[in-house]
Design a protein around this motif. Sequence first.
Motif, PDB file in Angstrom:
ATOM      1  N   LEU A 259      11.627   3.476  -2.789  1.00 56.85           N
ATOM      2  CA  LEU A 259      11.266   1.982  -2.518  1.00 56.85           C
ATOM      3  C   LEU A 259      12.203   1.251  -1.781  1.00 56.85           C
ATOM      4  N   LYS A 260      11.681   0.668  -0.463  1.00 48.47           N
ATOM      5  CA  LYS A 260      12.678  -0.173   0.180  1.00 48.47           C
ATOM      6  C   LYS A 260      11.992  -1.531   0.345  1.00 48.47           C
TER       7      LYS A 260
ATOM      8  N   GLU B 152       1.180   1.581   0.955  1.00 46.04           N
ATOM      9  CA  GLU B 152       2.280   2.748   0.810  1.00 46.04           C
ATOM     10  C   GLU B 152       3.358   2.468  -0.533  1.00 46.04           C
ATOM     11  N   GLY B 153       3.520   1.239  -0.594  1.00 42.95           N
ATOM     12  CA  GLY B 153       4.661   1.075  -1.835  1.00 42.95           C
ATOM     13  C   GLY B 153       3.724   1.315  -2.929  1.00 42.95           C
ATOM     14  N   ARG B 154       2.345   1.100  -3.030  1.00 40.50           N
ATOM     15  CA  ARG B 154       1.484   1.078  -4.431  1.00 40.50           C
ATOM     16  C   ARG B 154       1.278   2.607  -4.531  1.00 40.50           C
ATOM     17  N   ASN B 155       1.145   3.159  -3.450  1.00 37.23           N
ATOM     18  CA  ASN B 155       1.011   4.790  -3.777  1.00 37.23           C
ATOM     19  C   ASN B 155       2.394   5.257  -4.175  1.00 37.23           C
ATOM     20  N   ILE B 156       3.490   4.986  -3.666  1.00 37.44           N
ATOM     21  CA  ILE B 156       4.583   5.412  -4.165  1.00 37.44           C
ATOM     22  C   ILE B 156       4.826   5.396  -5.638  1.00 37.44           C
TER      23      ILE B 156
ATOM     24  N   LEU C  75       3.555  -5.536  -3.297  1.00 39.03           N
ATOM     25  CA  LEU C  75       3.607  -4.081  -2.698  1.00 39.03           C
ATOM     26  C   LEU C  75       2.794  -4.037  -1.845  1.00 39.03           C
ATOM     27  N   ASN C  76       2.895  -3.271  -0.565  1.00 44.60           N
ATOM     28  CA  ASN C  76       1.846  -2.938   0.285  1.00 44.60           C
ATOM     29  C   ASN C  76       1.323  -1.631  -0.068  1.00 44.60           C
TER      30      ASN C  76
ATOM     31  N   LYS D  27      10.406  -2.064   4.051  1.00 42.60           N
ATOM     32  CA  LYS D  27       9.303  -1.080   4.206  1.00 42.60           C
ATOM     33  C   LYS D  27       8.122  -1.037   3.395  1.00 42.60           C
ATOM     34  N   HIS D  28       8.273  -1.604   2.147  1.00 42.17           N
ATOM     35  CA  HIS D  28       7.121  -1.386   0.943  1.00 42.17           C
ATOM     36  C   HIS D  28       6.654  -2.572   0.588  1.00 42.17           C
TER      37      HIS D  28
END
Length: 332
Positions: A256-257, A274-278, A271-272, A260-261
């Motif tokens: 997580l960055k 993509e971040g939530r999915n990670i 969290l966006n 980016k996320h």
Amino acid sequence: MAKTKYINSMGELTRKDNSLCFRKNGRNIYIPVEGVNEIYCLNEISINTKLLDFIGRNNIIIHFFNYFEGYSGTFYPKDKYNSGKLIVKQVKAFEENRINIAKSIVSGIGRNIYEVLYHYYKHDKKEVKGTIDWIKKEFYSRVDEATNIKEVMAVEGEVWQRFYSEFKVILPEEFMMNKRCKRPPDNPINALISFGNSLLYTKTIATIYKTHLDQRISFLHEPSEGRFSLSLDISEVFKPVIVYKTIFELVNRKILKVEKHFDKKVNYCLLNEEGRNIFIKAFEEKLDSVFVQPKLKRRITYKTAMKLDCYKLIKFIMEDKEFIPFSLKEKC
């Protein structure tokens, strides 16, 4: 194995024959109900009563989250695990033994925070020694000496604050936290904590639902209208083990960055998608990770350990057997 489905996008969730249909951007995504026990709606989702009736008959629980990734509420089928005898005993335990159960929960929180910090101490983060020593030398006696719930919760608050103060040692600078801010979270680490705690809280709601315990009668947290306070109690000792270990691993491995996320606005940070999915993937993997439970002498998951804590509480309520919540060190 029972599965959890997460819906991250805006759309409409309906029944289609004997399946669920999620419609977004003019496209249908079909979700078979076989094996599904929970659905998380993490965005604005339209539903109808026909769907809820179908969901109820298939014993599926749905959790709803708001725009700020906070928990809004849960729909679950009508209670089928009711036990009048246990409810009466649970109320009696609240009246007569509340402080003892609350002390057990707070002691469990401290034990698991100790183990998480000790891991970093062993890996050259010697700066955490102050909090480790405080837990070992002062924390447990402070819990034991507390004479009321307010004092117990004061000790709980202090152990969490000391834990948060060590984040500067454990995490990189861009994930620093000046203070714990929940509604809404104001920086990346607060966003991760709030989202992770909400996921764990709802997992605990689903776990308690499958026992005979009453969600409304809690011991550490005040029983109150508008929330399942027993879920707050049961989830607390698992936060260091599941939520915080997941956060530390994702951040320190640079999975997580910040740039980016996360979506950073004027007064909040989230969290966006993509971040939530990670995070969800890592969170579910942590819940499903397996270890040997020494008393049972078999392999179980953390998800099962949460359910076992519910049964331990039932044993205390019904049979007066000592309630000791899950310990990361003892694995039981």
